[in-house]
Design an enzyme around this catalytic site. Structure first.
Site, PDB file in Angstrom:
ATOM      1  N   ARG A 297       1.104  -1.050   0.165  1.00  0.00           N
ATOM      2  CA  ARG A 297      -0.245  -0.074  -0.052  1.00  0.00           C
ATOM      3  C   ARG A 297       1.306   1.165  -0.140  1.00  0.00           C
ATOM      4  O   ARG A 297       0.141   2.341  -0.704  1.00  0.00           O
ATOM      5  CB  ARG A 297      -1.268  -0.152   1.196  1.00  0.00           C
ATOM      6  CG  ARG A 297      -2.121  -0.756   0.824  1.00  0.00           C
ATOM      7  CD  ARG A 297      -2.970  -1.045   2.301  1.00  0.00           C
ATOM      8  NE  ARG A 297      -3.902  -2.067   1.787  1.00  0.00           N
ATOM      9  CZ  ARG A 297      -4.462  -2.214   2.444  1.00  0.00           C
ATOM     10  NH1 ARG A 297      -4.965  -2.129   3.886  1.00  0.00           N
ATOM     11  NH2 ARG A 297      -6.111  -2.833   2.251  1.00  0.00           N
ATOM     12  N   TYR A 438      -6.205  -0.598  -6.961  1.00  0.00           N
ATOM     13  CA  TYR A 438      -5.436  -2.315  -6.123  1.00  0.00           C
ATOM     14  C   TYR A 438      -5.409  -1.910  -4.965  1.00  0.00           C
ATOM     15  O   TYR A 438      -4.927  -0.944  -4.259  1.00  0.00           O
ATOM     16  CB  TYR A 438      -4.918  -2.818  -7.115  1.00  0.00           C
ATOM     17  CG  TYR A 438      -3.369  -1.731  -8.017  1.00  0.00           C
ATOM     18  CD1 TYR A 438      -3.313  -0.878  -7.421  1.00  0.00           C
ATOM     19  CD2 TYR A 438      -2.784  -2.401  -9.259  1.00  0.00           C
ATOM     20  CE1 TYR A 438      -1.696  -0.691  -7.758  1.00  0.00           C
ATOM     21  CE2 TYR A 438      -2.208  -2.027 -10.223  1.00  0.00           C
ATOM     22  CZ  TYR A 438      -1.268  -1.089  -8.902  1.00  0.00           C
ATOM     23  OH  TYR A 438      -0.009  -0.335 -10.118  1.00  0.00           O
ATOM     24  N   GLU A 439      -4.461  -2.641  -4.071  1.00  0.00           N
ATOM     25  CA  GLU A 439      -4.081  -3.303  -3.109  1.00  0.00           C
ATOM     26  C   GLU A 439      -5.280  -2.265  -1.929  1.00  0.00           C
ATOM     27  O   GLU A 439      -4.388  -1.658  -0.990  1.00  0.00           O
ATOM     28  CB  GLU A 439      -2.906  -1.953  -2.602  1.00  0.00           C
ATOM     29  CG  GLU A 439      -1.787  -3.005  -3.515  1.00  0.00           C
ATOM     30  CD  GLU A 439      -1.238  -4.702  -3.632  1.00  0.00           C
ATOM     31  OE1 GLU A 439      -1.874  -5.110  -2.429  1.00  0.00           O
ATOM     32  OE2 GLU A 439      -1.004  -5.405  -3.966  1.00  0.00           O
ATOM     33  N   GLY A 440      -6.694  -2.056  -2.342  1.00  0.00           N
ATOM     34  CA  GLY A 440      -8.189  -1.576  -1.459  1.00  0.00           C
ATOM     35  C   GLY A 440      -7.700  -0.392  -1.964  1.00  0.00           C
ATOM     36  O   GLY A 440      -6.690   0.438  -1.712  1.00  0.00           O
TER      37      GLY A 440
END
Lengths: 596, 596
Positions: A297, A438-440
């Site tokens: 992140r 992406y990645e949350g």
């Protein structure tokens, strides 16, 4: 479409804001002072400017392609990755024990930015490999570490993160991939994973998939998920490659951006089961995954800064070259380069202020990471860990959201030419849009900020940051310059808005979750805005001092102007955000789903 | 990827905000009351939902293509355009004398939105044809009108606007295309035009190019530009098509969006000279072009609303279908459709509020256009003209800028699926980005707002609008509802911010042009925000009344909630914008070009 790494700005941050001297005082980082930082960044710039950046547009034109399960990357990628690996760049931040350079994140994060500015699609392969390394370091057995780490750290093999399934995206409790224990202690893995970045490619000898799956009989939901290593090729006892494992790439996606980065659909176990090895303990997979996800992140936040920087450089170049219309103040009596027009300057300054503000924030967060992980004093570690944890959703969420605005402005500065693909500005706009997802997604980052980072400690960490901001305000006022006073005023207004929101969040998350989560993303944007503006306020103080000492006048004056711009034009959004968060929840939740 | 025209919202605006009854009281529009509006919109929806909308994604996959000077449009476009023309839609707002339907813009603008929601790339052909018709109506000789207008109005032929050249974009003073007078009164035209929308295609028998060029010996700059008609095929005396004219499409652009719409490079006169006919008088070309450009600018603003609506509908559908995570309030004890999550609601409400606010603004502006052009009373015409002229940069600038945010949120609601092209959400994001650029970038709109629309009359028109907003605030307060009071409060804060900025602009444009133009785009955003919010405030009052009368409860409650959301979350940005405009000019202009 050339790129020049902003080394001066990076080193300014590393020296004055992140405090590299303090990082270098941590045992193990003794050699990682400013000189090292400068030497590493210069080498990094050389490789990226010369070899990797020129492949960026090429990758957009000639994306990775899939045929019969084999993915062929953009021409030039394979060789560039070889150079990247041979230069030791994959191991930059990883332990010396496994062949890495063991450098602090304070330096590594700048290298991550340079790589991603050069070529975001290319950079995703090392980024995911970092994640796999992190997971194995955190939870892997000595045996797994011995087999996999050195090869990953050297860039001989690459890694992936296999989380998402068609029905399980943000909600990993819905993961269905299953793992069956085998008598030899290994597992057989069956299932389908989607959106697997560099899930298949031709740049490395082996691919090490980190896979979330359920062991038979595990509890429902997130507490029944385990983490497995599933290599593309099995590894023999002597470390050589063995049989092809039963994991296959059945297709790659046709995406709006980052086209050179293959996004794979992976099928596990269609021919008897993919051999997997448990990482750590059963049912603790999500916990391990979160550790590597936190690193990823942060890195995605840096991608936002990186693509913003690249878009800024391109826009500046065009604005200096393109001649169109006379300046409104009559200062030039002929058509002039458009950089002379106030609105073009406003756009460029917006791009610059966002980028420098987020870069400063990320640099300071990196130093906190280093202290949190390596400082000998436990209290210092704890304090820095709390700060870093608070920063992760801001670095990820705010830097990527701002990159959408910056890359959009980048197209806008180019006018009609910006919409033509060959110009190259459009690629940054298309590439950037994945970063808030992406990645949350930004909403997932905001949930983290609200729940784990604010409500859980009753807003303590947040208030601690606000207190530090207040100190910077005082220092700005004490410095005596008008510009510093203006920045202090805007910082104060933003800080007070932030405190109101922190109180709102800490006070209501349990009792009125709908109200708080209705404002979660605006809260993240307000917090990110404040912290980036705060760091530029600190930068202004440094720049004033440096100027007084006669250091690098042009750079220091630009830094002061950028900090002032940030305060006037971006921090000034903060009070409005407070209003919409604290007063606006009802109208978010007013309509029932069927009314849409 | 289906589309349903938002007829209810459109008719609500037409009836209650634009005041169709008053429009229908204007001589010539007697038949254009609410019933007509409803009948026309329903027919329009039928054609667009059924025939034109399904071609939108097709056009993205199979864009127009060029070979040997011939452009082939997306399969299905030619037939759809035939149906469009045969339905009389090209002539909707054009004079009955030339075969049009003579309907007011109040109705026509809604049809423009429907067409553009269905298929923005397709809609550009009629949009440009409208511009050519407008130019000929305004300045064409009776002979030119007789030859061209009926065929354009019927959709048998299409039109283009040829302004841009490689060195002349926003700055038309740099136009170099030249026109040589011929003994027969015609001209021979030589030069290169770029970015010509539908400059070549296969959907009509002939293409009528409206071309800016310089007659030999004309003055330098904008005062030496004339407007010419240059048909693709010359027209014989009997109206039949004659020889191919010397204008040729040498290539089309490879664009980020609106891919089905061919963007041509046109070469005039490479084989002896393209035959052209002067429109109006020599050297007044820019003046005529501005008339048609004003119409086109309004229409591009409507394109912004249209693509925002389409993105909204798609996002709502996905949010209702996609199941992921439990609601934070525990109201559902299982994974639920994501529309139950507050942040998804916030995103959808943002999309909806922007779209409805801008639609209301555009609808009211259209009614002002009708009164400005057709009302029997000269004072009424003048007053409405001033209002409409003020609205054009707002409709164009604000509605298109908001469409970037809305289409970005549209992708975001889809998560990772939004980044996959086959999902369709990405197309709206890519398509929308042209809207803030063509027909005058947002900065060009803002220059117009500052110079011609605000400074020129010392802010009078702007202040007049502020006074009307104040009346709406009073009515909201008088209505007695809490929601109305909240909206009144936000409207007031936004109005006061607007007035500060108007004073700043009117007072400083001459003395400190750099300071004013540094804030020109933020001023446009503030003004558009206020006007859209104001119209939703008016809508709220109507909805309260309608509710009290028991009319359409679901719709009216949604309208009230949307107005409230707009006030809480979007109008609340206004004071921050004021600060950055009034206090922020110095930092925009602080850096010299070489410091970038």
């Amino acid at each position: 479409m050339s790129y020049t790494a902003p080394l001066k700005d990076m080193l300014f941050n590393i020296e004055h804001l992140a405090g590299i001297d303090q990082v270098a005082s941590i045992p193990g980082f003794e050699d990682a002072g400013l000189e090292t930082a400068q030497a590493v960044l210069e080498e990094c710039a050389k490789l990226n400017e010369g070899v990797i950046a020129p492949l960026n547009w090429e990758g957009d034109k000639n994306p990775s392609s899939w045929k019969d399960g084999v993915v062929t990357t953009t021409p030039g990628f394979k060789d560039a990755f070889k150079q990247y690996a041979e230069g030791g760049w994959q191991g930059l931040q990883h332990p010396v024990d496994f062949g890495g350079q063991g450098l602090p994140k304070t330096i590594g994060a700048a290298c991550t930015e340079i790589l991603n500015s050069a070529n975001m699609s290319f950079a995703l392969c090392p980024l995911l490999t970092d994640g796999a390394i992190e997971a194995l370091l955190t939870a892997g057995s000595d045996e797994l570490k011995a087999i996999y780490l050195e090869k990953l750290v050297s860039g001989q093999w690459t890694g992936t993160m296999n989380l998402t399934e068609p029905q399980a995206g943000s909600d990993l409790s819905l993961v269905r991939t299953r793992a069956e224990p085998q008598p030899d202690g290994s597992y057989k893995v069956f299932g389908t994973k989607i959106f697997i970045t560099y899930g298949e490619h031709d740049m490395a000898e082996n691919i090490v998939h980190l896979v979330l799956a359920r062991v038979q009989g595990a509890p429902e939901g997130v507490k029944g998920i385990s983490l497995f290593v599933v290599p593309k090729f099995l590894v023999n006892g002597d470390g050589s490659l063995g049989a092809r494992n039963d994991v296959h790439c059945v297709s790659i996606e046709h995406k709006m951006g980052i086209k050179a980065s293959p996004t794979a659909v992976l099928q596990f176990g269609d021919h008897g089961g993919a051999v997997g090895y448990l990482v750590g303990q059963e049912n603790r997979g999500l916990e391990y995954m979160f550790i590597m996800m936190n690193a990823a992140r942060y890195a995605v936040g840096v991608q936002g800064i990186a693509v913003a920087e690249r878009a800024y450089q391109k826009a500046v170049q065009y604005a200096k070259d393109r001649v169109q219309s006379r300046p409104v103040d009559g200062s030039i009596n002929a058509s002039a380069a458009i950089i002379h027009h106030p609105d073009v300057k406003r756009m460029l300054m917006t791009m610059r202020a966002y980028t420098e503000g987020c870069r400063a924030m990320a640099s300071v967060a990196a130093a906190a990471y280093d202290a949190a992980h390596h400082h000998p004093d436990a209290d210092t570690r704890k304090q820095n860990a709390a700060f870093y944890e608070f920063m992760v959703p801001l670095v990820k969420g705010y830097s990527t959201e701002m990159s959408l605005e910056v890359t959009s402005l980048g197209v806008q500065v180019h006018g009609g030419m910006g919409f033509i693909e060959e110009t190259g500005a459009a690629q940054y706009y298309r590439d950037a849009k994945i970063l808030t997802i992406y990645e949350g997604t930004t909403a997932i980052q905001a949930n983290d900020l609200v729940g784990r980072k604010t409500a859980r400690d009753g807003g303590q960490t947040a208030k601690g940051i606000a207190a530090q901001v207040e100190q910077t305000e005082a220092a700005l006022r004490a410095s005596g310059s008008d510009t510093a006073a203006v920045v202090a005023k805007r910082l104060q207004a933003a800080r007070l808005a932030f405190i109101d929101v922190v109180d709102f969040v800490a006070g209501n998350t349990k009792a009125s979750p709908n109200a708080v989560f209705a404002g979660s993303v605006p809260y993240l944007m307000l917090a990110g805005n404040l912290v980036a503006g705060w760091q530029l306020g600190r930068a202004l103080l440094v720049a004033q001092d440096q100027l007084a000492q006669g250091q690098d006048e042009a750079f220091m004056r630009s830094k002061i102007a950028t900090a002032r711009f940030y305060a006037d034009h971006l921090l000034s959004k903060a009070p409005g955000l407070r209003d919409s968060i604290v007063d606006g929840a009802d109208s978010v939740n007013a309509l029932a789903p069927e009314a849409f």
